[in-house]
Design an enzyme around this catalytic site. Structure first.
Site, PDB file in Angstrom:
ATOM      1  N   LYS A  22      11.328 -12.434   8.685  1.00  0.00           N
ATOM      2  CA  LYS A  22      11.665 -10.987   9.426  1.00  0.00           C
ATOM      3  C   LYS A  22      12.426 -11.958  10.675  1.00  0.00           C
ATOM      4  O   LYS A  22      13.147 -11.685  11.449  1.00  0.00           O
ATOM      5  CB  LYS A  22      10.821 -10.661   9.942  1.00  0.00           C
ATOM      6  CG  LYS A  22      11.056  -9.358  11.162  1.00  0.00           C
ATOM      7  CD  LYS A  22       9.939  -8.660  11.662  1.00  0.00           C
ATOM      8  CE  LYS A  22       8.279  -9.327  12.287  1.00  0.00           C
ATOM      9  NZ  LYS A  22       9.094  -9.478  14.258  1.00  0.00           N
ATOM     10  N   ASN A  23      11.001 -12.725  10.744  1.00  0.00           N
ATOM     11  CA  ASN A  23      11.865 -13.741  12.568  1.00  0.00           C
ATOM     12  C   ASN A  23      13.062 -14.290  12.485  1.00  0.00           C
ATOM     13  O   ASN A  23      14.104 -14.964  13.773  1.00  0.00           O
ATOM     14  CB  ASN A  23      11.049 -13.986  13.106  1.00  0.00           C
ATOM     15  CG  ASN A  23      10.000 -13.669  13.712  1.00  0.00           C
ATOM     16  OD1 ASN A  23      10.269 -12.015  13.840  1.00  0.00           O
ATOM     17  ND2 ASN A  23       8.111 -14.001  14.250  1.00  0.00           N
ATOM     18  N   CYS A 118       5.116  -5.402  25.111  1.00  0.00           N
ATOM     19  CA  CYS A 118       5.338  -5.066  24.100  1.00  0.00           C
ATOM     20  C   CYS A 118       3.429  -5.034  24.392  1.00  0.00           C
ATOM     21  O   CYS A 118       2.735  -5.427  25.516  1.00  0.00           O
ATOM     22  CB  CYS A 118       5.128  -6.018  23.560  1.00  0.00           C
ATOM     23  SG  CYS A 118       5.229  -7.650  22.806  1.00  0.00           S
ATOM     24  N   ARG A 123       5.860 -10.505  28.045  1.00  0.00           N
ATOM     25  CA  ARG A 123       7.061 -11.252  27.374  1.00  0.00           C
ATOM     26  C   ARG A 123       8.227 -11.304  28.042  1.00  0.00           C
ATOM     27  O   ARG A 123       9.137  -9.757  27.907  1.00  0.00           O
ATOM     28  CB  ARG A 123       6.977 -10.176  26.176  1.00  0.00           C
ATOM     29  CG  ARG A 123       6.046 -10.956  25.627  1.00  0.00           C
ATOM     30  CD  ARG A 123       6.324 -10.285  23.858  1.00  0.00           C
ATOM     31  NE  ARG A 123       6.948 -11.320  22.753  1.00  0.00           N
ATOM     32  CZ  ARG A 123       6.557 -10.682  21.573  1.00  0.00           C
ATOM     33  NH1 ARG A 123       6.578  -9.687  21.613  1.00  0.00           N
ATOM     34  NH2 ARG A 123       7.630 -10.961  21.040  1.00  0.00           N
ATOM     35  N   ASP A 308       1.573 -16.178  15.103  1.00  0.00           N
ATOM     36  CA  ASP A 308       1.854 -14.556  14.019  1.00  0.00           C
ATOM     37  C   ASP A 308       0.524 -14.765  13.640  1.00  0.00           C
ATOM     38  O   ASP A 308       0.928 -13.506  12.684  1.00  0.00           O
ATOM     39  CB  ASP A 308       2.966 -14.784  13.306  1.00  0.00           C
ATOM     40  CG  ASP A 308       3.839 -14.484  15.391  1.00  0.00           C
ATOM     41  OD1 ASP A 308       5.159 -14.877  14.986  1.00  0.00           O
ATOM     42  OD2 ASP A 308       3.467 -14.068  15.802  1.00  0.00           O
ATOM     43  N   ARG A 400       7.555  -2.786  10.520  1.00  0.00           N
ATOM     44  CA  ARG A 400       8.714  -3.706  10.988  1.00  0.00           C
ATOM     45  C   ARG A 400       8.194  -4.675  10.689  1.00  0.00           C
ATOM     46  O   ARG A 400       9.460  -5.450  10.568  1.00  0.00           O
ATOM     47  CB  ARG A 400       7.524  -3.921  12.277  1.00  0.00           C
ATOM     48  CG  ARG A 400       8.174  -2.094  13.002  1.00  0.00           C
ATOM     49  CD  ARG A 400       7.853  -2.838  14.474  1.00  0.00           C
ATOM     50  NE  ARG A 400       8.962  -3.876  15.391  1.00  0.00           N
ATOM     51  CZ  ARG A 400       9.299  -4.372  16.535  1.00  0.00           C
ATOM     52  NH1 ARG A 400       7.247  -3.663  17.103  1.00  0.00           N
ATOM     53  NH2 ARG A 400       9.247  -5.538  16.844  1.00  0.00           N
TER      54      ARG A 400
HETATM   55  C1  EPZ Z   1       8.836 -14.758  18.416  1.00  0.00           C
HETATM   56  O1  EPZ Z   1       9.127 -14.400  19.927  1.00  0.00           O
HETATM   57  C2  EPZ Z   1       8.702 -13.614  17.966  1.00  0.00           C
HETATM   58  N1  EPZ Z   1       9.341 -12.662  17.839  1.00  0.00           N
HETATM   59  C3  EPZ Z   1       7.260 -13.949  17.872  1.00  0.00           C
HETATM   60  O2  EPZ Z   1       6.925 -13.283  16.353  1.00  0.00           O
HETATM   61  C4  EPZ Z   1       6.115 -15.313  17.478  1.00  0.00           C
HETATM   62  O3  EPZ Z   1       5.375 -14.370  17.939  1.00  0.00           O
HETATM   63  C5  EPZ Z   1       7.135 -16.370  18.855  1.00  0.00           C
HETATM   64  O4  EPZ Z   1       8.176 -16.550  18.947  1.00  0.00           O
HETATM   65  C6  EPZ Z   1       5.554 -17.410  19.391  1.00  0.00           C
HETATM   66  O5  EPZ Z   1       6.224 -17.840  17.961  1.00  0.00           O
HETATM   67  C7  EPZ Z   1      10.373 -13.297  16.524  1.00  0.00           C
HETATM   68  O6  EPZ Z   1      11.473 -15.354  15.996  1.00  0.00           O
HETATM   69  C8  EPZ Z   1      12.148 -11.675  17.166  1.00  0.00           C
HETATM   70  P1  EPZ Z   1       8.161 -17.302  22.773  1.00  0.00           P
HETATM   71  P2  EPZ Z   1       9.628 -14.961  21.618  1.00  0.00           P
HETATM   72  O7  EPZ Z   1       9.458 -16.908  23.519  1.00  0.00           O
HETATM   73  O8  EPZ Z   1      10.753 -15.181  21.224  1.00  0.00           O
HETATM   74  C9  EPZ Z   1       6.869 -16.548  27.440  1.00  0.00           C
HETATM   75  C10 EPZ Z   1       6.267 -11.335  15.061  1.00  0.00           C
HETATM   76  O9  EPZ Z   1       4.540 -11.208  15.113  1.00  0.00           O
HETATM   77  N2  EPZ Z   1       8.366 -16.409  27.802  1.00  0.00           N
HETATM   78  O10 EPZ Z   1       8.476 -18.585  21.637  1.00  0.00           O
HETATM   79  O11 EPZ Z   1       9.653 -13.695  22.391  1.00  0.00           O
HETATM   80  C11 EPZ Z   1       6.197 -15.472  26.106  1.00  0.00           C
HETATM   81  O12 EPZ Z   1       5.670 -14.405  26.844  1.00  0.00           O
HETATM   82  C12 EPZ Z   1       6.424 -11.861  16.548  1.00  0.00           C
HETATM   83  O13 EPZ Z   1       6.994 -11.135  14.022  1.00  0.00           O
HETATM   84  C13 EPZ Z   1       7.997 -16.314  28.835  1.00  0.00           C
HETATM   85  O14 EPZ Z   1       7.083 -16.420  29.969  1.00  0.00           O
HETATM   86  O15 EPZ Z   1       8.191 -15.690  21.942  1.00  0.00           O
HETATM   87  C14 EPZ Z   1       5.025 -15.729  25.300  1.00  0.00           C
HETATM   88  O16 EPZ Z   1       3.956 -15.892  26.244  1.00  0.00           O
HETATM   89  C15 EPZ Z   1       5.751 -11.984  17.767  1.00  0.00           C
HETATM   90  N3  EPZ Z   1       9.670 -16.722  29.406  1.00  0.00           N
HETATM   91  C16 EPZ Z   1       5.651 -17.314  24.996  1.00  0.00           C
HETATM   92  O17 EPZ Z   1       6.237 -17.095  26.101  1.00  0.00           O
HETATM   93  C17 EPZ Z   1      10.722 -15.959  28.804  1.00  0.00           C
HETATM   94  O18 EPZ Z   1      11.933 -16.518  28.703  1.00  0.00           O
HETATM   95  C18 EPZ Z   1       5.827 -17.317  23.628  1.00  0.00           C
HETATM   96  O19 EPZ Z   1       7.090 -17.031  23.559  1.00  0.00           O
HETATM   97  C19 EPZ Z   1       9.912 -16.217  27.105  1.00  0.00           C
HETATM   98  C20 EPZ Z   1       8.932 -16.273  26.604  1.00  0.00           C
END
Ligand code: EPZ
Length: 422
Positions: A22-23, A118, A123, A308, A400
């Site tokens: 998915k991701n 969310c 996020r 995850d 999802r």
């Molecule tokens: C991706 O989300 C995945 N989703 C998530 O999977 C996964 O948990 C996550 O990466 C971490 O591996 C998809 O790929 C669609 P991040 P993403 O940016 O990109 C903070 C699932 O269950 N952050 O690596 O949104 C954020 O809040 C989902 O399939 C900022 O502060 O995750 C988090 O605490 C859930 N500012 C941390 O960084 C930003 O601009 C990591 O987030 C971006 C992120």
């Protein structure tokens, strides 16, 4: 809303096919916006998030057709009519923000709604925006939308991420492929989904090196051409189903599974007393004799233990021998499955980013509530070996990220059925 009823049953046996990630798919699909030639994805998963991304791309004027029951997604954005991604679609799925980089890189302007938070945390997308500004983008936040401009196109630059962000790395990587000059992404995410995106972009003519490490170099090109690309195996679905025989006993082969996608997770399974064997067709998982041993886990960016899989691993620790401490270091609110597992008799103490799980002999079935995608499947895993019936409500979260979960588990001997709600 549908519910899923799981009744504790004996050991499992058989095979479970693992779908495309998915991701990975959610970042490969927006890549079509980078070229006026068709991009076709194979081995695509059949999930509601993919349908949401399809609707978003179509709202921009892209053509998206799904073939072979959804496993092939053929896209073309040669006649895009809009560069505006509306809130009503973006609010449904955070990954929608991944259209921003490609739109800006190809058209020099984009208006994309901020995704909002969310269930698992605020996020924000500040790292996405800073990365694009480092490539010369001019951004303005107005009424919940990012108004982005890059008059004369994006320019190569150095992006220093303060911490690892999968999505921000993906947005920056896609944008950099068409920026003038060289872009360096420092402290880039190393997830297999990043490598899969880079492989697809290279097939489209992008010049990328270092994907899979923490420094990615991109030499911008004038334009990208079309390609066909298979979506990488879903390591999170894989890890989820590996936990089913771990929790229930028995032996299951996860078809298409690869240890290199989940080495940290497999090390923890081994420490807990689960055997994982690579076969020609995937990964064979069996519970060694005796009770599961409690092990400690902390979630980290790849190649560490995936956030995850934290909820699902907690379901295993609920009946392990001893006490396990799970530390969630990626998201600020990702223990919502804990109170639901406690309704089933689990002994869990949550303090901030730590959850301490003291194993009990056996959980007891109960009605429970799914709160997010991975929490919902952890409740199903817990119900597989619990005494009696577990009713998981609000399973739209599940759909999802997991295709046909009840069918896949029933095929290896689980007692599980979906009941359609009002
Ligand atoms: C991706 O989300 C995945 N989703 C998530 O999977 C996964 O948990 C996550 O990466 C971490 O591996 C998809 O790929 C669609 P991040 P993403 O940016 O990109 C903070 C699932 O269950 N952050 O690596 O949104 C954020 O809040 C989902 O399939 C900022 O502060 O995750 C988090 O605490 C859930 N500012 C941390 O960084 C930003 O601009 C990591 O987030 C971006 C992120």
């Amino acid at each position: 809303m549908d519910s899923i009823i799981v009744t504790g049953n004996g050991p499992l046996s058989g095979t479970i096919p693992i779908a495309g990630a998915k991701n990975a798919c959610l970042t490969l699909m927006p890549a079509t916006l980078l070229s006026d030639e068709p991009l076709t994805l194979t081995n695509a998963p059949r999930l509601s998030d993919i349908r949401t991304m399809t609707a978003l791309l179509e709202s921009l004027g892209a053509e998206v057709s799904t073939l072979q029951g959804g496993q092939v997604i053929a896209m073309s954005s040669h006649a895009l009519s809009s560069q505006r991604a509306d809130y009503d679609i973006v609010r449904k799925m955070r990954a929608s923000i991944l259209v921003l980089g490609p739109l800006l890189a190809r058209f020099g302007h984009a208006v994309v709604s901020l995704p909002g938070g969310c269930a698992i945390g605020a996020r924000p997308v500040d790292l996405h925006l800073k990365a694009l500004e480092a490539m010369g983008a001019e951004l303005e936040l107005r009424e919940g939308y990012v108004h982005a401009k890059a008059p004369g196109g994006l320019k190569g630059g150095t992006v220093e991420f303060p911490f690892v962000s999968v999505g921000a790395t993906e947005n920056a990587l896609m944008a950099a492929t068409l920026a003038k000059g060289t872009t360096v992404l420092k402290r880039a995410a190393r997830e297999p989904e990043i490598v899969d995106l880079a492989e697809c972009l290279r097939k489209m003519g992008a010049q990328i090196e270092g994907d899979g490490t923490d420094t990615i170099n991109v030499q911008g090109v004038e334009r990208l051409h079309g390609a066909t690309h298979p979506v990488v195996t879903d390591r999170i679905e894989l890890g989820t189903y590996m936990l089913a025989p771990a929790i229930c006993g028995g032996e299951v082969e996860c078809l298409g599974g690869r240890i290199d996608l989940l080495s940290a997770f497999c090390e923890k399974l081994d420490a807990a007393g689960i055997s994982v064997e690579e076969t020609k067709t995937g990964l064979k998982v069996a519970r060694k004799n005796g009770r599961i041993r409690a092990v400690d886990v902390e979630t980290e960016p790849f190649p560490g233990f995936p956030t995850d899989l934290q909820a699902q691993f907690m379901a295993l620790m609920c009946t392990a021998e001893g006490t396990s401490v799970l530390e969630e270091k990626i998201f600020e609110n990702r223990f919502m499955h804990a109170p639901e597992l406690m309704r089933m008799g689990a002994n869990i103490d949550v303090h901030g980013g730590h959850a301490t799980v003291t194993g009990v002999e056996r959980l007891k079935g109960a009605p429970v509530m799914a709160t997010d995608l991975r929490a919902s499947v952890s409740l199903i895993l817990a119900g597989l070996a619990a005494e009696g019936e577990t009713i998981v409500n609000r399973v739209y979260h599940l759909d999802r990220g997991y295709e046909r979960v009840e069918e896949k588990l029933r095929n290896v001997g689980a007692k599980i059925e979906r009941v359609s709600g009002a």
